[in-house]
Scaffold this motif. Sequence first.
Motif, mmCIF file in Angstrom:
data_model
loop_
_atom_site.group_PDB
_atom_site.id
_atom_site.type_symbol
_atom_site.label_atom_id
_atom_site.label_comp_id
_atom_site.label_asym_id
_atom_site.label_seq_id
_atom_site.Cartn_x
_atom_site.Cartn_y
_atom_site.Cartn_z
ATOM 1 N N UNK A 137 43.801 32.645 45.223
ATOM 2 C CA UNK A 137 43.653 33.285 43.922
ATOM 3 C C UNK A 137 45.028 33.499 43.298
ATOM 4 N N UNK A 138 45.287 32.853 42.195
ATOM 5 C CA UNK A 138 46.588 32.931 41.551
ATOM 6 C C UNK A 138 46.498 33.581 40.177
ATOM 7 N N UNK A 139 45.385 34.245 39.875
ATOM 8 C CA UNK A 139 45.213 34.852 38.565
ATOM 9 C C UNK A 139 45.845 36.228 38.486
ATOM 10 N N UNK A 140 45.383 37.023 37.547
ATOM 11 C CA UNK A 140 45.945 38.352 37.332
ATOM 12 C C UNK A 140 45.535 39.283 38.466
ATOM 13 N N UNK A 141 46.287 40.376 38.627
ATOM 14 C CA UNK A 141 45.964 41.321 39.690
ATOM 15 C C UNK A 141 44.844 42.264 39.260
ATOM 16 N N UNK A 142 44.366 43.065 40.200
ATOM 17 C CA UNK A 142 43.204 43.919 39.964
ATOM 18 C C UNK A 142 43.438 44.940 38.856
ATOM 19 N N UNK A 143 44.648 45.500 38.763
ATOM 20 C CA UNK A 143 44.935 46.507 37.739
ATOM 21 C C UNK A 143 44.889 45.896 36.339
ATOM 22 N N UNK A 144 45.467 44.714 36.197
ATOM 23 C CA UNK A 144 45.418 44.031 34.902
ATOM 24 C C UNK A 144 43.982 43.698 34.517
ATOM 25 N N UNK A 145 43.214 43.238 35.496
ATOM 26 C CA UNK A 145 41.821 42.882 35.246
ATOM 27 C C UNK A 145 41.021 44.095 34.801
ATOM 28 N N UNK A 188 35.265 36.247 36.078
ATOM 29 C CA UNK A 188 35.726 35.078 36.829
ATOM 30 C C UNK A 188 36.869 34.370 36.110
ATOM 31 N N UNK A 189 36.680 34.130 34.810
ATOM 32 C CA UNK A 189 37.703 33.445 34.035
ATOM 33 C C UNK A 189 39.010 34.218 33.978
ATOM 34 N N UNK A 190 38.914 35.524 33.790
ATOM 35 C CA UNK A 190 40.115 36.352 33.730
ATOM 36 C C UNK A 190 40.799 36.448 35.081
ATOM 37 N N UNK A 191 40.014 36.514 36.125
ATOM 38 C CA UNK A 191 40.588 36.601 37.471
ATOM 39 C C UNK A 191 41.425 35.360 37.775
ATOM 40 N N UNK A 192 41.040 34.236 37.197
ATOM 41 C CA UNK A 192 41.769 32.988 37.411
ATOM 42 C C UNK A 192 42.888 32.781 36.385
ATOM 43 N N UNK A 193 43.066 33.771 35.508
ATOM 44 C CA UNK A 193 44.183 33.713 34.573
ATOM 45 C C UNK A 193 43.901 33.013 33.267
#
Length: 204
Positions: free
Chosen positions: A21-29, A115-120
């Motif tokens: 997983x290279x997307x945004x971290x949990x706090x940003x999400x 899902x999309x945001x988690x992946x950046x």
Amino acid sequence: MALILLVLSGGLLLLPKASKQEGINAEQLLGRVISPERYISTDQIADKIIGQDPSFILIDVRDAENYKNYSLPNALHIPLKNLLDEEHEPYLNQSQYDVVFFSNDNFYADQAWVLGNRLGYKNLRVLRGGLNEWYATIINPSIPDENMSAEAFELYSTRKAASMFFGVMYPEQGKVEDVVVQKPAPKQIIPVKKKKKRPAEGGC
């Protein structure tokens, strides 16, 4: 807050366990999840469709049967379970358009958004209330009570006109000739170019 955590957990469960997983971290999400800006209203979408606004892509994340029965004009069909398939990445990971997920309500569309945001991926939106809200506001708008404000009557008038655009007939219309609505040209999707990893230096 409980609903937000439920959506987050549902979306994260769908991520491939083996992938990195290279997307945004949990706090940003979480910050994005609680922001109302991630939603777009049915009135806004109706206005964009009628005006043939080319700046967005509609993605129906429901199953094939529901999509076949009814969907929004020119919507792409990408079931939630197949959202992360490689063939669909160009529609999600791009900066040319706003991507609007929708389902019958918010639930599956919210998961797609997570899902999309988690992946950046960027420029992702959710149709607030989904197709249930679409039917209630655009296809079958409620007639305002006579004691309601002028703004309520103006909104009803706008929604009624939109419903007629989408094929709803009203008794006062009488018999009208068929109207041919020109569909906008298919969008040319340009995926975001991935940065190539530099080879490791050193060695014998």
